[in-house]
Design a protein around this motif. Structure first.
Motif, mmCIF file in Angstrom:
data_model
loop_
_atom_site.group_PDB
_atom_site.id
_atom_site.type_symbol
_atom_site.label_atom_id
_atom_site.label_comp_id
_atom_site.label_asym_id
_atom_site.label_seq_id
_atom_site.Cartn_x
_atom_site.Cartn_y
_atom_site.Cartn_z
ATOM 1 N N ALA A 1 0.761 -1.193 0.136
ATOM 2 C CA ALA A 1 0.143 0.065 -0.006
ATOM 3 C C ALA A 1 0.936 1.275 -0.072
ATOM 4 N N ILE A 2 1.857 1.021 0.872
ATOM 5 C CA ILE A 2 2.785 2.177 0.826
ATOM 6 C C ILE A 2 3.542 2.601 -0.559
ATOM 7 N N ARG A 3 3.911 1.519 -1.424
ATOM 8 C CA ARG A 3 4.506 1.877 -2.784
ATOM 9 C C ARG A 3 3.168 2.512 -3.610
ATOM 10 N N GLN A 4 2.064 2.150 -3.209
ATOM 11 C CA GLN A 4 1.038 3.012 -4.055
ATOM 12 C C GLN A 4 0.674 4.282 -3.634
ATOM 13 N N VAL A 5 1.217 4.623 -2.587
ATOM 14 C CA VAL A 5 0.839 6.050 -2.216
ATOM 15 C C VAL A 5 1.111 7.039 -3.270
ATOM 16 N N PRO A 6 0.387 7.881 -3.571
ATOM 17 C CA PRO A 6 0.619 9.093 -4.566
ATOM 18 C C PRO A 6 1.907 9.871 -4.318
ATOM 19 N N LEU A 7 2.544 9.984 -5.250
ATOM 20 C CA LEU A 7 3.912 10.771 -5.158
ATOM 21 C C LEU A 7 3.579 12.095 -5.041
ATOM 22 N N LEU A 8 4.444 12.901 -4.389
ATOM 23 C CA LEU A 8 4.433 14.385 -4.100
ATOM 24 C C LEU A 8 4.519 15.197 -5.583
ATOM 25 N N SER A 9 3.831 16.239 -5.702
ATOM 26 C CA SER A 9 4.273 16.900 -6.748
ATOM 27 C C SER A 9 5.432 17.538 -6.670
ATOM 28 N N PRO A 10 5.976 17.710 -8.046
ATOM 29 C CA PRO A 10 7.459 18.434 -8.002
ATOM 30 C C PRO A 10 7.622 19.571 -6.973
ATOM 31 N N SER A 11 6.513 20.475 -7.007
ATOM 32 C CA SER A 11 6.664 21.719 -6.267
ATOM 33 C C SER A 11 6.665 21.459 -4.594
ATOM 34 N N ALA A 12 5.711 20.403 -4.263
ATOM 35 C CA ALA A 12 5.817 19.989 -3.107
ATOM 36 C C ALA A 12 7.241 19.180 -2.381
ATOM 37 N N SER A 13 7.748 18.454 -3.448
ATOM 38 C CA SER A 13 8.937 17.763 -2.980
ATOM 39 C C SER A 13 10.044 18.748 -3.011
ATOM 40 N N ARG A 14 10.037 20.039 -3.781
ATOM 41 C CA ARG A 14 11.035 20.890 -4.052
ATOM 42 C C ARG A 14 10.940 21.790 -2.500
ATOM 43 N N LEU A 15 9.696 22.001 -2.444
ATOM 44 C CA LEU A 15 9.424 22.855 -0.986
ATOM 45 C C LEU A 15 10.224 22.071 0.270
ATOM 46 N N LEU A 16 9.730 20.725 0.454
ATOM 47 C CA LEU A 16 10.202 20.136 1.450
ATOM 48 C C LEU A 16 11.782 19.898 1.574
ATOM 49 N N GLU A 17 12.414 20.131 0.329
ATOM 50 C CA GLU A 17 13.784 19.650 0.475
ATOM 51 C C GLU A 17 14.509 20.940 0.865
ATOM 52 N N LEU A 18 13.818 22.001 0.375
ATOM 53 C CA LEU A 18 14.139 23.496 0.477
ATOM 54 C C LEU A 18 14.205 23.664 1.982
ATOM 55 N N SER A 19 13.010 23.328 2.735
ATOM 56 C CA SER A 19 12.644 23.819 4.168
ATOM 57 C C SER A 19 13.595 22.855 4.962
ATOM 58 N N ALA A 20 14.351 21.846 4.393
ATOM 59 C CA ALA A 20 15.320 21.085 5.184
ATOM 60 C C ALA A 20 16.787 21.662 5.133
ATOM 61 N N ASN A 21 16.802 22.555 4.285
ATOM 62 C CA ASN A 21 18.255 23.304 4.099
ATOM 63 C C ASN A 21 18.194 24.544 4.758
ATOM 64 N N PRO A 22 19.067 24.825 5.765
ATOM 65 C CA PRO A 22 19.252 26.109 6.290
ATOM 66 C C PRO A 22 19.487 27.255 5.496
ATOM 67 N N ASP A 23 20.310 26.961 4.274
ATOM 68 C CA ASP A 23 20.606 28.072 3.441
ATOM 69 C C ASP A 23 20.075 28.262 2.384
ATOM 70 N N HIS A 24 18.644 28.733 2.467
ATOM 71 C CA HIS A 24 17.665 29.168 1.439
ATOM 72 C C HIS A 24 17.148 30.436 1.625
ATOM 73 N N ASP A 25 16.676 31.141 0.676
ATOM 74 C CA ASP A 25 15.703 32.495 1.063
ATOM 75 C C ASP A 25 14.320 32.220 0.523
ATOM 76 N N LEU A 26 13.755 33.073 0.824
ATOM 77 C CA LEU A 26 12.114 33.214 0.545
ATOM 78 C C LEU A 26 11.931 33.140 -0.942
ATOM 79 N N GLY A 27 12.786 33.921 -1.772
ATOM 80 C CA GLY A 27 12.802 34.059 -3.123
ATOM 81 C C GLY A 27 12.627 32.789 -3.863
ATOM 82 N N GLU A 28 13.285 31.855 -3.285
ATOM 83 C CA GLU A 28 13.242 30.252 -3.929
ATOM 84 C C GLU A 28 12.008 29.584 -3.582
ATOM 85 N N ILE A 29 11.334 30.263 -2.372
ATOM 86 C CA ILE A 29 10.245 29.317 -2.308
ATOM 87 C C ILE A 29 8.976 30.258 -3.044
#
Lengths: 291, 162
Positions: A13-41
């Protein structure tokens, strides 16, 4: 019940969980990185029409009470802040996982989302009390995601709550995780970790999800941030924002003092401030949906 | 049916026949329930923290948040419905205050709420006749105006009364 079959079907069932959209993935990645600015968001939101529309709806909702209409994404992101943007993107993408009623935990629709949001806010607040420098955005996102496994397990736990609570009462099991594992062969932390791997989330988020009830078992480099989410989780449950029958059925790891200076008064302030922020944000998100 | 539903830090009273006073999911928070047999009024305050000194600014906006300001605020509210302003003749019941095991004791806000509430009640010459406090589970509390009976519920458990 055959727990190996359950474990296998859960992993499937987990393998069938819908994937995140590219923007959601990218936002999560950014939020995990301390060096980013609001412009990237801002740049990510602008490239996603549905997300842009939703963000504008929320910022213009009555709960924010802004005097003039906000039509630019730059201003909307500045008003709402990065964390709320991440929350909106996740809600749009994985809304089904966050919003389903947690029948297996005797929980109602919306319980998981409210618990996650309060945990996130408390974890962010607590991260400012750490003895080492922590990334508050990561603590927040980790809080939002920490219980994602419950959305999966709930469907398999059918009517198990009374029995599990009785086993806990008799101290036949140490916590709710052990109960889940006895019944299904997998607990919600591990199931969530599997989802995180499927979504290819950054390592820190994977570790937060996996170890949020057992921070001392995590690789040392991730421990402080995991303790922040661990504390946030307990604070949410204390505040009455649990996810059903498992509320308060986990142990607090007292070793948090290695990484945090938390007096009784400071903890009281964590409860007070997060509850206040939660009321505000919850109102704005509900407003946004109704508009 | 007239239902008064209270959130964290709210207080309120109800004297309508058939009515209820309710609050959801008390974790470490404590519901102080005041029953006035003379006027058939039920009052409740959902206390989140023991002492208002940690944030005096919050008191004006939400006095019910703290034990030391919440109980006087509730008494004042009930006085508007004809109850004794000092709480004479009222029956007191308490519910909530779930416990968090913490070797450092920092997290045991439930216990601190309970003690602070009992101190304030004592100062008013009041004491609880029934309580359902502690334990490690959350409680939803509903009080019937007609009978004064308090029904508690918690996910995965059968309802009980005090």
């Amino acid at each position: 019940m055959n727990k190996h079959i359950d474990r296998d079907s859960i992993l499937k069932a987990i393998r069938q969980v819908p994937l995140l959209s590219p923007s959601a993935s990218r936002l999560l990645e950014l939020s995990a990185n301390p060096d980013h600015d609001l412009g990237e968001i801002v740049a990510i939101v602008k490239c996603d029409a549905a997300l842009t529309a939703h963000v504008l709806r929320v910022v213009n909702s009555a709960a924010f009470g802004l005097l003039s209409r906000v039509d630019s994404i730059d201003r909307a992101v500045a008003y709402l802040g990065e964390r709320l943007i991440v929350g909106i993107a996740l809600g749009d993408n994985a809304g089904e996982l966050f919003n389903k009623p947690l029948g297996g935990y005797d929980g109602a629709r919306g319980d998981l989302w409210r618990h996650d949001l309060l945990t996130a806010m408390a974890a962010r607040y607590v991260s400012s009390k750490a003895k080492v420098e922590l990334n508050p955005g990561l603590a927040f996102t980790g809080g939002i995601l920490h219980d994602i496994g419950k959305g999966i397990l709930s469907d398999y736990l059918h009517n198990s709550a009374p029995q599990l609570l009785e086993n806990l009462q008799r101290q036949a099991i140490a916590n709710y995780l052990e109960g889940e594992k006895n019944i299904l062969g997998i607990d919600h932390a591990e199931a969530g970790f599997e989802v995180a791997k499927t979504w290819k989330l950054p390592d820190a988020l994977q570790m937060i999800i996996r170890y949020h009830h057992a921070p001392q078992d995590a690789p040392e480099e991730f421990r402080p941030i995991i303790y922040a989410v661990h504390i946030g989780d307990i604070v949410a449950m204390m505040g009455g924002y649990g996810t059903g029958s498992d509320t308060l059925q986990y142990k607090l790891d007292g070793n948090y003092t290695q990484y945090f200076d938390l007096s009784s008064d400071a903890l009281a302030m964590v409860l007070l401030e997060t509850e206040e922020e939660f009321r505000r944000v919850e109102a704005s998100l509900t407003d946004g949906k109704e508009n | 049916m007239s239902a008064v539903v209270l959130g964290v830090g709210d207080f309120g009273a109800n004297n309508k026949p058939g009515g209820i006073v309710k609050t959801y999911a008390l974790g470490s928070c404590v519901a102080v329930i005041l029953l006035d047999p003379r006027t058939r009024t039920v009052g409740m305050v959902h206390v989140a923290l023991p002492e208002s000194r940690i944030n005096p600014a919050k008191v004006a906006e939400r006095p019910g948040y703290f034990a030391d300001t919440g109980i006087p605020a509730l008494l004042k509210e009930m006085a508007k419905l004809g109850c004794d302003p000092r709480g004479r003749g009222m029956v007191v019941k308490l519910a909530g205050g779930a416990k968090i095991m913490d070797p450092n004791d920092t997290f045991n806000i439930g216990k601190r709420n309970e003690l602070a509430i009992k101190k304030v009640l004592w100062a008013h010459g009041m004491g609880a006749v029934a309580e359902d406090l502690g334990g490690n589970f959350s409680r939803t509390v509903a009080v019937s105006v007609d009978t004064g009976e308090i029904t508690l519920s918690s996910p995965g458990r059968s309802n009980w009364t005090i």
